[in-house]
Design a protein around this motif. Structure first.
Motif, PDB file in Angstrom:
ATOM      1  N   SER A 297       0.812  -1.219   0.000  1.00  0.00           N
ATOM      2  CA  SER A 297       0.000   0.000   0.000  1.00  0.00           C
ATOM      3  C   SER A 297       0.846   1.270   0.000  1.00  0.00           C
ATOM      4  N   GLU A 298       1.970   1.259   0.720  1.00  0.00           N
ATOM      5  CA  GLU A 298       2.784   2.470   0.808  1.00  0.00           C
ATOM      6  C   GLU A 298       3.420   2.827  -0.530  1.00  0.00           C
ATOM      7  N   ASP A 299       3.773   1.797  -1.308  1.00  0.00           N
ATOM      8  CA  ASP A 299       4.455   2.036  -2.585  1.00  0.00           C
ATOM      9  C   ASP A 299       3.508   1.968  -3.776  1.00  0.00           C
ATOM     10  N   ASP A 300       2.252   1.556  -3.529  1.00  0.00           N
ATOM     11  CA  ASP A 300       1.279   1.370  -4.604  1.00  0.00           C
ATOM     12  C   ASP A 300       1.827   0.396  -5.654  1.00  0.00           C
ATOM     13  N   VAL A 301       2.366  -0.741  -5.157  1.00  0.00           N
ATOM     14  CA  VAL A 301       2.967  -1.757  -6.026  1.00  0.00           C
ATOM     15  C   VAL A 301       2.230  -3.075  -5.815  1.00  0.00           C
ATOM     16  N   GLU A 302       1.945  -3.770  -6.910  1.00  0.00           N
ATOM     17  CA  GLU A 302       1.256  -5.063  -6.844  1.00  0.00           C
ATOM     18  C   GLU A 302       2.145  -6.123  -7.484  1.00  0.00           C
ATOM     19  N   VAL A 303       2.356  -7.244  -6.775  1.00  0.00           N
ATOM     20  CA  VAL A 303       3.221  -8.316  -7.276  1.00  0.00           C
ATOM     21  C   VAL A 303       2.551  -9.664  -7.035  1.00  0.00           C
ATOM     22  N   ARG A 304       3.029 -10.673  -7.756  1.00  0.00           N
ATOM     23  CA  ARG A 304       2.578 -12.050  -7.548  1.00  0.00           C
ATOM     24  C   ARG A 304       3.728 -12.827  -6.926  1.00  0.00           C
ATOM     25  N   SER A 305       3.516 -13.360  -5.731  1.00  0.00           N
ATOM     26  CA  SER A 305       4.609 -14.028  -5.024  1.00  0.00           C
ATOM     27  C   SER A 305       4.078 -15.100  -4.090  1.00  0.00           C
ATOM     28  N   ILE A 306       5.001 -15.947  -3.634  1.00  0.00           N
ATOM     29  CA  ILE A 306       4.736 -16.913  -2.572  1.00  0.00           C
ATOM     30  C   ILE A 306       5.422 -16.390  -1.317  1.00  0.00           C
ATOM     31  N   LEU A 307       4.690 -16.327  -0.223  1.00  0.00           N
ATOM     32  CA  LEU A 307       5.233 -15.782   1.017  1.00  0.00           C
ATOM     33  C   LEU A 307       5.828 -16.888   1.884  1.00  0.00           C
ATOM     34  N   LEU A 308       7.057 -16.680   2.332  1.00  0.00           N
ATOM     35  CA  LEU A 308       7.717 -17.587   3.270  1.00  0.00           C
ATOM     36  C   LEU A 308       7.785 -16.890   4.622  1.00  0.00           C
ATOM     37  N   PRO A 309       7.320 -17.518   5.701  1.00  0.00           N
ATOM     38  CA  PRO A 309       7.511 -16.910   7.016  1.00  0.00           C
ATOM     39  C   PRO A 309       8.990 -16.595   7.234  1.00  0.00           C
ATOM     40  N   LEU A 310       9.265 -15.495   7.887  1.00  0.00           N
ATOM     41  CA  LEU A 310      10.655 -15.086   8.079  1.00  0.00           C
ATOM     42  C   LEU A 310      11.462 -16.169   8.790  1.00  0.00           C
ATOM     43  N   GLU A 311      10.840 -16.858   9.764  1.00  0.00           N
ATOM     44  CA  GLU A 311      11.550 -17.938  10.455  1.00  0.00           C
ATOM     45  C   GLU A 311      11.935 -19.049   9.482  1.00  0.00           C
ATOM     46  N   MET A 312      11.042 -19.366   8.529  1.00  0.00           N
ATOM     47  CA  MET A 312      11.352 -20.392   7.534  1.00  0.00           C
ATOM     48  C   MET A 312      12.505 -19.938   6.642  1.00  0.00           C
ATOM     49  N   PHE A 313      12.468 -18.682   6.225  1.00  0.00           N
ATOM     50  CA  PHE A 313      13.546 -18.138   5.394  1.00  0.00           C
ATOM     51  C   PHE A 313      14.891 -18.277   6.106  1.00  0.00           C
ATOM     52  N   GLU A 314      14.911 -17.956   7.397  1.00  0.00           N
ATOM     53  CA  GLU A 314      16.164 -18.078   8.148  1.00  0.00           C
ATOM     54  C   GLU A 314      16.602 -19.536   8.240  1.00  0.00           C
ATOM     55  N   ASP A 315      15.653 -20.446   8.486  1.00  0.00           N
ATOM     56  CA  ASP A 315      15.999 -21.869   8.556  1.00  0.00           C
ATOM     57  C   ASP A 315      16.586 -22.356   7.233  1.00  0.00           C
ATOM     58  N   LEU A 316      15.981 -21.940   6.124  1.00  0.00           N
ATOM     59  CA  LEU A 316      16.475 -22.361   4.806  1.00  0.00           C
ATOM     60  C   LEU A 316      17.869 -21.804   4.533  1.00  0.00           C
ATOM     61  N   MET A 317      18.085 -20.544   4.876  1.00  0.00           N
ATOM     62  CA  MET A 317      19.374 -19.920   4.593  1.00  0.00           C
ATOM     63  C   MET A 317      20.481 -20.474   5.488  1.00  0.00           C
ATOM     64  N   LYS A 318      20.139 -20.908   6.691  1.00  0.00           N
ATOM     65  CA  LYS A 318      21.158 -21.417   7.613  1.00  0.00           C
ATOM     66  C   LYS A 318      21.565 -22.853   7.305  1.00  0.00           C
ATOM     67  N   HIS A 319      20.754 -23.548   6.503  1.00  0.00           N
ATOM     68  CA  HIS A 319      21.006 -24.969   6.248  1.00  0.00           C
ATOM     69  C   HIS A 319      21.812 -25.109   4.961  1.00  0.00           C
ATOM     70  N   PRO A 320      23.118 -25.349   5.041  1.00  0.00           N
ATOM     71  CA  PRO A 320      23.965 -25.314   3.840  1.00  0.00           C
ATOM     72  C   PRO A 320      23.770 -26.488   2.894  1.00  0.00           C
ATOM     73  N   ASN A 321      23.197 -27.611   3.369  1.00  0.00           N
ATOM     74  CA  ASN A 321      23.095 -28.800   2.513  1.00  0.00           C
ATOM     75  C   ASN A 321      22.312 -28.542   1.241  1.00  0.00           C
ATOM     76  N   SER A 322      21.348 -27.620   1.304  1.00  0.00           N
ATOM     77  CA  SER A 322      20.507 -27.371   0.135  1.00  0.00           C
ATOM     78  C   SER A 322      21.149 -26.402  -0.848  1.00  0.00           C
ATOM     79  N   MET A 323      22.282 -25.778  -0.459  1.00  0.00           N
ATOM     80  CA  MET A 323      22.854 -24.728  -1.303  1.00  0.00           C
ATOM     81  C   MET A 323      24.284 -25.000  -1.749  1.00  0.00           C
ATOM     82  N   PHE A 324      25.031 -25.786  -0.973  1.00  0.00           N
ATOM     83  CA  PHE A 324      26.446 -25.973  -1.263  1.00  0.00           C
ATOM     84  C   PHE A 324      26.772 -27.459  -1.362  1.00  0.00           C
ATOM     85  N   ALA A 325      27.967 -27.747  -1.838  1.00  0.00           N
ATOM     86  CA  ALA A 325      28.390 -29.138  -1.980  1.00  0.00           C
ATOM     87  C   ALA A 325      29.903 -29.220  -1.805  1.00  0.00           C
ATOM     88  N   GLY A 326      30.390 -30.446  -1.678  1.00  0.00           N
ATOM     89  CA  GLY A 326      31.823 -30.696  -1.636  1.00  0.00           C
ATOM     90  C   GLY A 326      32.528 -30.045  -0.458  1.00  0.00           C
TER      91      GLY A 326
END
Length: 443
Positions: free
Chosen positions: A373-402
């Motif tokens: 509302s503040e920016d008058d911008v409309e987007v199409r997205s999937i919302l991830l709870p912030l706690e889930m985002f942090e859990d995903l980013m902290k877990h290296p197995n899904s992003m790195f290898a070797g």
């Protein structure tokens, strides 16, 4: 805003359970009991669509058992601002109790992996499963415990085993049994199963002729559960009679000590206060689904962490979310992945299932229209709870290898100026959280 002069009793209405008869129109709706008390007010761009999967319906359905509820509606403009303003004014006027309460979310019951493992092994032991041996080498596979269950021609206990293990898989636990092979139905449809616990693989397969080697067997424990087990002399005799056996199981040896040392928890122990069969975790509040044509109004702010910009969205209840676009940009450098071509929902589900926590099991990822509302911008997205985002980013197995994965997981990685956004966020979140930054900026 001046409210229209209306009498709720004069508005068109349907019984709560007849919600499918609601019209296809934009409206402010009122949920009332048999005495005319308004208990909930909402808005909808498409009334019937909004009530197909209303986040309060289960709760209202319980109320309806004791006091019949009805849905009345006031048809109005489909303009989002008009709908939102009218809804807020009517809520201020009538003060419906449910608009001031949270959707009740039960505390989720989680079965510890140790409990799920012991429960599944107990079922297998009851079905005369035999510990064939333990192979600490097992070629390219992890150290493996081999379990065998008896079959006789096309008969056996495969059906009972399949039922037992599928029931274990239904539990909210990270331990899962996988049926990696199944004999054709003409041969009995016997299943081959496997699971892993703490780096040890457990292999379960059917075998004929077990009855012929039962004499002289011993008893051993696996994860504290007692099984019939082959002795060292029996395994030696099998190897001599089948020369190829040694090639398939080069390090097979009889089980002497429990390869998964664990104290056995009896049913009575699991029920008393000293050993709980379930643990409680902090629940997440399910996002109420938006009806077709409606938008989710949110605010957003931008945090900067080690040179990485993170957009945080806030809904009207003060809950924090991160759009999937932000996660994709940080991890893959793509701000606008194609939802279907890039299988975004399936990827998110797989990533969540791979987390060491099962807090997010069952989370429903929805593609929605979000209006800032503040920016008058409309987007199409999937919302991830912030706690889930942090859990995903902290877990290296899904992003790195070797080697990179090993160094980050062990904490030995040394940050470099050229590190990617993904590495920077992972390292930062392993030591910090975004929530204090939000509180600082909001204070």
């Amino acid at each position: 805003m001046v409210l229209p002069d209306i009498n709720i009793a004069d508005l068109p209405s349907v019984h709560l359970l007849d919600k499918n008869n609601l019209p296809n129109c934009a409206a402010i709706y009122f949920v009332s009991d048999s005495k005319g008390q308004i208990i909930y007010i909402g808005r909808a761009g498409n009334l019937v669509a909004r009530w197909r999967d209303h986040h309060r319906f289960i709760q209202l359905k319980r109320f309806n058992r004791k006091n019949p509820l009805s849905i009345s509606w006031l048809t109005c403009s489909n303009d989002i601002n008009t709908l939102s303003n009218l809804e807020n004014e009517f809520i201020k006027l009538y003060k419906p109790p449910l608009n001031w309460s949270k959707v009740v979310t039960p505390v989720r019951k989680i079965t510890p992996v140790e409990t799920a493992l012991q429960q599944s092994l107990q079922q297998l032991a009851k079905l005369n499963t035999v510990v064939f041996g333990f192979d600490p080498i097992a070629g390219e596979k992890p150290p493996t415990i081999y379990l065998e269950y008896p079959v006789y021609g096309r008969r056996g206990v495969s059906g009972s085993i399949r039922t037992a293990l599928r029931n274990i898989n239904k539990k909210a636990s990270s331990l899962k049994w996988k049926e990696y092979n199944t004999e054709p139905k003409s041969l009995g449809k016997f299943g081959y199963w496997e699971t892993e616990y703490n780096g040890i693989r457990i292999d379960l397969s059917p075998v004929e002729g077990l009855v012929n080697i039962m004499q002289g067997v011993t008893r051993r424990t696996v994860a504290g559960v007692e099984f019939i087990a082959l002795s060292a002399s029996q395994i030696e005799a099998i190897i001599k009679s089948a020369p190829n056996f040694k090639e398939d199981y080069p390090g097979l040896e009889a089980v002497e000590e429990d390869p998964i040392p664990m104290e056995f928890a009896s049913k009575s122990q699991l029920c008393n206060g000293n050993n709980k069969s379930v643990i409680e975790i902090e629940p997440w509040e399910e996002l109420e689904p938006m009806a077709e044509g409606e938008v989710r109004v949110m605010n957003r702010q931008f945090l900067h962490v080690d040179g990485v910009e993170v957009e945080i969205c806030t809904d009207d209840k003060g809950r924090y979310f991160v759009r999937h676009n932000v996660y994709w940009w940080i991890t893959q450098g793509n701000k606008n992945p194609n939802i279907e071509r890039d299988c975004v929902v399936d990827v998110l589900k797989r990533l969540v299932e791979g987390l060491p926590t099962i807090r997010w099991c069952g989370y429903r990822f929805r593609l929605e229209t979000i209006f800032f509302s503040e920016d008058d911008v409309e987007v199409r997205s999937i919302l991830l709870p912030l706690e889930m985002f942090e859990d995903l980013m902290k877990h290296p197995n899904s992003m790195f290898a070797g080697k990179l994965l090993q160094e980050i997981a062990s904490g030995e990685y040394k940050p470099k100026p050229e590190d990617s956004r993904c590495i920077k966020m992972c390292l930062w979140l392993k030591q910090n959280s975004l929530f204090p930054l939000l509180e600082t900026e909001n204070s």
